[in-house]
Design a protein around this motif. Structure first.
Motif: not given
Ligand SMILES: [Zn+2]
Ligand SMILES: [Zn+2]
Length: 393
Positions: A80-92, A96-101, A340-350
């Motif tokens: 099972a493969l974990c990814e955990y890299d983010a994007l410049p300026e707009i973070g996760h 990929h924080n969710l892919i990791a877990i 790849h939008t800021r809305g998705f960055t926020d969503a990835a932490a909910t």
């Protein structure tokens, strides 16, 4: 649907870990790191996996931020493969924080199920750095032998839809650099050779080219260096582009046409062009039909509903699925805007995104469990891979 004891053990193990996985996910989300620089995520994930009893090799496969965590003995071997890299300026913004877990959860679930069923096999949780921006971490993993002896590789990706076997485009990165001649922009502009003019012309030609390419093809880029000062005729400019199409062959045809936009611009302005193609081309995904069918059933069994969204990206998981059987479903998280939008960055932490991740990970663990419990299923995975069978959508 009633679950077997082994299946129930997998589901329980994932539920038990859910709180810790949420903490891990938020920690990675709060520390966004670019590809090959994911030291925080690498430490957090390896510490956790070691803490729960996996045998962990840090900085594995010749990459500082890769890892290899294993549990069990002998075959079959599932990764099972974990990814955990983010994007410049707009973070996760790709979650990929969710892919990791998700892949840690798959590992925990499978380990518990194998113990319950008393069947042999090895579960690997592999750290795959640098998926974004053409980093090609999984290409390096393939080259460095990470998948030797592995029967199948799986991972999940959050997005705007629940899809068992989304397609992904093959792509290749291009860096273009124009070199001209600096000059005083007001005092002696006629002595200059304008590298920014060349870049503007190249992008204009690219814009016209887009009308003449297939609707499934994509070309896009950014100017990473546009000059140094408004009172100097720019002597050097640079841009990074990605050329994408459904197959590697189509990318190869398209990239000749893309390059022509920039060679023409060099000729028109008198600049020198240096064009460099990335050495990490991404391949399209080959979703394994046997694993896909099992995932569809399991997703249904854990209460999910397949609701296709609109995909469209590329992933180096494509390269993995060209060399061994693999599956890379998408699952939906509630988000106001896509990857790849800021809305998705926020969503990835909910909390909702976390719950969706846990559910998809349960489905993937149950689907993968069949490879350990049922030799005919394992055969079907290998046979469909060997014959190039693609199955239905
Ligand atoms: Zn992405
Ligand atoms: Zn992604």
């Amino acid at each position: 649907m009633t679950f077997s004891d082994a299946q129930q053990a997998a589901l329980d193990a994932i539920d038990e870990a859910s709180g810790d996985l949420r903490t891990l996910s938020l920690d990675i989300h709060a520390h966004p790191e670019l590809g090959y620089e994911e030291t925080h995520a690498h430490a957090a994930l390896t510490d956790y996996l070691e803490g729960v009893g996996f045998e962990v090799e840090r900085s594995a496969h010749g990459l500082d931020t890769s890892f290899r965590a294993s549990s069990g003995n002998g075959g079959p071997v599932l990764a099972a493969l974990c990814e955990y890299d983010a994007l410049p300026e707009i973070g996760h913004a790709c979650g990929h924080n969710l892919i990791a877990i998700a892949s840690v959860a798959v590992g925990l679930g499978l380990r518990a199920a194998l113990r319950e069923a008393e069947v042999g096999g090895t579960v690997l949780v592999l750290g795959a750095p640098a998926e974004e921006r053409g980093g090609g971490g999984k290409i390096r993993l393939i080259e460095n032998g990470a998948f030797g002896g592995v029967d199948a590789a799986v991972m999940l990706h959050p997005g705007m839809g629940d899809e068992v076997r989304p397609s992904s485009l093959s792509h290749r990165g291009l860096t273009v650099e124009f070199r001209g001649q600096a000059s005083h922009a007001a005092g002696a502009p006629w002595r200059g050779v304008n590298a920014l003019d060349a870049m503007v012309l190249g992008f204009a030609a690219l814009g016209l080219l887009r009308q003449q390419i297939q609707p499934t093809h994509r070309v896009h880029g950014v100017i990473t260096h546009g000059g140094d000062s408004p009172n100097i005729i720019p002597e050097r400019t640079e841009a990074r582009l990605l050329v994408r199409a459904p197959t590697r062959e189509e990318v190869d045809t398209l990239r000749e046409r893309v390059l022509a936009c920039f060679t023409g611009a060099a000729q028109q302005t008198g600049c020198k062009l240096e064009a460099t193609w990335s050495d990490s081309p991404y391949e399209n995904l080959r979703q394994n039909p046997a694993l896909a069918d099992a995932y569809r059933e399991s997703f249904d069994a854990v209460g999910g509903t397949i609701r296709p969204g609109r995909g469209g990206g590329s992933t180096d998981m494509g390269n993995v699925t060209q060399v061994l059987p693999g599956l890379h479903p998408h699952y939906r998280i509630p988000a106001t805007s896509g990857n790849h939008t800021r809305g998705f960055t926020d969503a990835a932490a909910t909390e909702e995104a976390h719950d969706a991740t846990i559910r998809a990970a349960k489905a993937l663990a149950l689907a993968s469990l069949r490879a350990f419990e049922d030799p005919t299923f394992l055969d079907a995975i290998h046979t469909s891979f060997a014959t190039g069978e693609t199955g239905g959508l």
